[in-house]
Design a protein around this motif. Structure first.
Motif, PDB file in Angstrom:
ATOM      1  N   LEU A 275       0.886  -1.014   0.109  1.00  0.00           N
ATOM      2  CA  LEU A 275      -0.017  -0.224  -0.429  1.00  0.00           C
ATOM      3  C   LEU A 275       0.454   1.043   0.144  1.00  0.00           C
ATOM      4  O   LEU A 275       0.767   2.350  -0.728  1.00  0.00           O
ATOM      5  CB  LEU A 275      -1.053   0.118   1.140  1.00  0.00           C
ATOM      6  CG  LEU A 275      -1.582  -1.098   1.499  1.00  0.00           C
ATOM      7  CD1 LEU A 275      -3.215  -0.856   2.835  1.00  0.00           C
ATOM      8  CD2 LEU A 275      -2.784  -0.637   0.386  1.00  0.00           C
TER       9      LEU A 275
ATOM     10  N   ASN B  96       2.487   2.096  -3.528  1.00  0.00           N
ATOM     11  CA  ASN B  96       2.007   2.446  -4.552  1.00  0.00           C
ATOM     12  C   ASN B  96       1.407   3.698  -3.976  1.00  0.00           C
ATOM     13  O   ASN B  96       1.962   4.655  -5.378  1.00  0.00           O
ATOM     14  CB  ASN B  96       0.840   1.373  -4.705  1.00  0.00           C
ATOM     15  CG  ASN B  96       0.898   0.262  -5.575  1.00  0.00           C
ATOM     16  OD1 ASN B  96       0.345   0.530  -6.427  1.00  0.00           O
ATOM     17  ND2 ASN B  96       1.127  -0.756  -5.148  1.00  0.00           N
ATOM     18  N   TRP B  97       1.335   4.124  -2.872  1.00  0.00           N
ATOM     19  CA  TRP B  97       1.044   5.231  -2.732  1.00  0.00           C
ATOM     20  C   TRP B  97       2.195   5.919  -2.788  1.00  0.00           C
ATOM     21  O   TRP B  97       2.120   7.433  -3.780  1.00  0.00           O
ATOM     22  CB  TRP B  97       0.932   5.663  -1.331  1.00  0.00           C
ATOM     23  CG  TRP B  97       0.730   6.923  -0.702  1.00  0.00           C
ATOM     24  CD1 TRP B  97      -0.151   7.551  -1.518  1.00  0.00           C
ATOM     25  CD2 TRP B  97       0.896   8.052   0.396  1.00  0.00           C
ATOM     26  NE1 TRP B  97      -0.091   9.468  -1.017  1.00  0.00           N
ATOM     27  CE2 TRP B  97       0.547   8.828   0.491  1.00  0.00           C
ATOM     28  CE3 TRP B  97       2.224   7.202   1.243  1.00  0.00           C
ATOM     29  CZ2 TRP B  97       1.378  10.004   1.647  1.00  0.00           C
ATOM     30  CZ3 TRP B  97       2.968   7.889   2.547  1.00  0.00           C
ATOM     31  CH2 TRP B  97       2.058   9.333   2.588  1.00  0.00           C
TER      32      TRP B  97
ATOM     33  N   THR C 252      -6.039   6.146  -1.157  1.00  0.00           N
ATOM     34  CA  THR C 252      -6.800   5.243  -0.901  1.00  0.00           C
ATOM     35  C   THR C 252      -8.327   5.316  -1.314  1.00  0.00           C
ATOM     36  O   THR C 252      -8.752   4.379  -1.825  1.00  0.00           O
ATOM     37  CB  THR C 252      -5.730   4.831   0.294  1.00  0.00           C
ATOM     38  OG1 THR C 252      -7.311   5.410   1.902  1.00  0.00           O
ATOM     39  CG2 THR C 252      -5.055   3.798   1.719  1.00  0.00           C
TER      40      THR C 252
ATOM     41  N   LYS D 212      -9.175  -1.823  -5.425  1.00  0.00           N
ATOM     42  CA  LYS D 212      -8.314  -2.127  -6.087  1.00  0.00           C
ATOM     43  C   LYS D 212      -6.975  -2.421  -5.273  1.00  0.00           C
ATOM     44  O   LYS D 212      -6.185  -3.101  -5.376  1.00  0.00           O
ATOM     45  CB  LYS D 212      -7.574  -0.668  -6.780  1.00  0.00           C
ATOM     46  CG  LYS D 212      -6.610  -0.668  -7.624  1.00  0.00           C
ATOM     47  CD  LYS D 212      -6.238  -1.381  -8.972  1.00  0.00           C
ATOM     48  CE  LYS D 212      -4.382  -1.751  -9.378  1.00  0.00           C
ATOM     49  NZ  LYS D 212      -4.559  -2.048 -10.007  1.00  0.00           N
ATOM     50  N   LEU D 213      -7.108  -1.872  -3.949  1.00  0.00           N
ATOM     51  CA  LEU D 213      -6.355  -1.674  -3.168  1.00  0.00           C
ATOM     52  C   LEU D 213      -6.044  -3.769  -2.697  1.00  0.00           C
ATOM     53  O   LEU D 213      -5.091  -3.886  -2.136  1.00  0.00           O
ATOM     54  CB  LEU D 213      -6.931  -0.585  -2.008  1.00  0.00           C
ATOM     55  CG  LEU D 213      -6.429   0.945  -1.503  1.00  0.00           C
ATOM     56  CD1 LEU D 213      -7.539   1.076  -0.807  1.00  0.00           C
ATOM     57  CD2 LEU D 213      -5.250   1.047  -1.819  1.00  0.00           C
ATOM     58  N   GLU D 214      -7.604  -3.882  -2.258  1.00  0.00           N
ATOM     59  CA  GLU D 214      -7.147  -5.309  -2.352  1.00  0.00           C
ATOM     60  C   GLU D 214      -6.194  -6.425  -2.940  1.00  0.00           C
ATOM     61  O   GLU D 214      -5.196  -6.994  -3.153  1.00  0.00           O
ATOM     62  CB  GLU D 214      -8.393  -6.340  -1.641  1.00  0.00           C
ATOM     63  CG  GLU D 214      -9.200  -5.502  -0.543  1.00  0.00           C
ATOM     64  CD  GLU D 214     -11.327  -5.618  -0.577  1.00  0.00           C
ATOM     65  OE1 GLU D 214     -11.352  -6.226  -1.684  1.00  0.00           O
ATOM     66  OE2 GLU D 214     -11.426  -5.081   0.500  1.00  0.00           O
TER      67      GLU D 214
END
Length: 136
Positions: free
Chosen positions: A47, A50-51, A65, A72-74
């Protein structure tokens, strides 16, 4: 407002709450339940990675988020295989006067980028144009 929250939901187990935004335009919601303490890094590393790579200029973690969404986060967490060797980066620090930085930053924001992203894009485009000139 919390952009990220951990709530104990059992011995060595936590709920992870996400999508809270600093301006309180979105409240945090439960992202995952019953995450073992030893597995927290397996969730947070993809997470945060990607951030760092995909956020918009000055976008907070909570805003990121919220924009990306839980589905998409999952997917990011489930498909994470670590930092690929091809994405290793060399860091180039650029120093400039305040006026130049502010001008680049303003142009970058128009394209939903930060000043660093735009500067690297300009450098890559320049390098590519020089390669084309030398090959003629």
């Amino acid at each position: 407002m919390a952009e990220l929250g951990l709530v104990g939901d059992g011995p060595n187990s936590y709920q992870i709450w996400l999508v809270g935004t600093p301006a309180q335009t979105s409240l945090a919601r439960t992202f995952m339940n019953k995450v073992n303490i030893q597995d927290l890094e397996k969730v947070f590393k993809p997470l945060f990675y990607n951030w760092r790579l995909k956020r918009k200029s000055k976008e907070s973690f909570g805003d990121f988020t919220n924009r990306v969404g839980f589905e998409k986060l999952e997917e990011i967490v489930v498909k994470w295989e670590g930092v690929s060797k091809t994405s290793l980066r060399y860091y180039l620090k650029l120093f400039t006067d305040k006026e130049t930085y502010e001008a680049i930053d303003a142009l970058a924001r128009v394209e939903n980028k930060n000043a660093h992203q735009l500067a690297i894009e300009v450098i890559l485009n320049y390098a590519a144009s020089q390669q084309n000139v030398k090959h003629r």
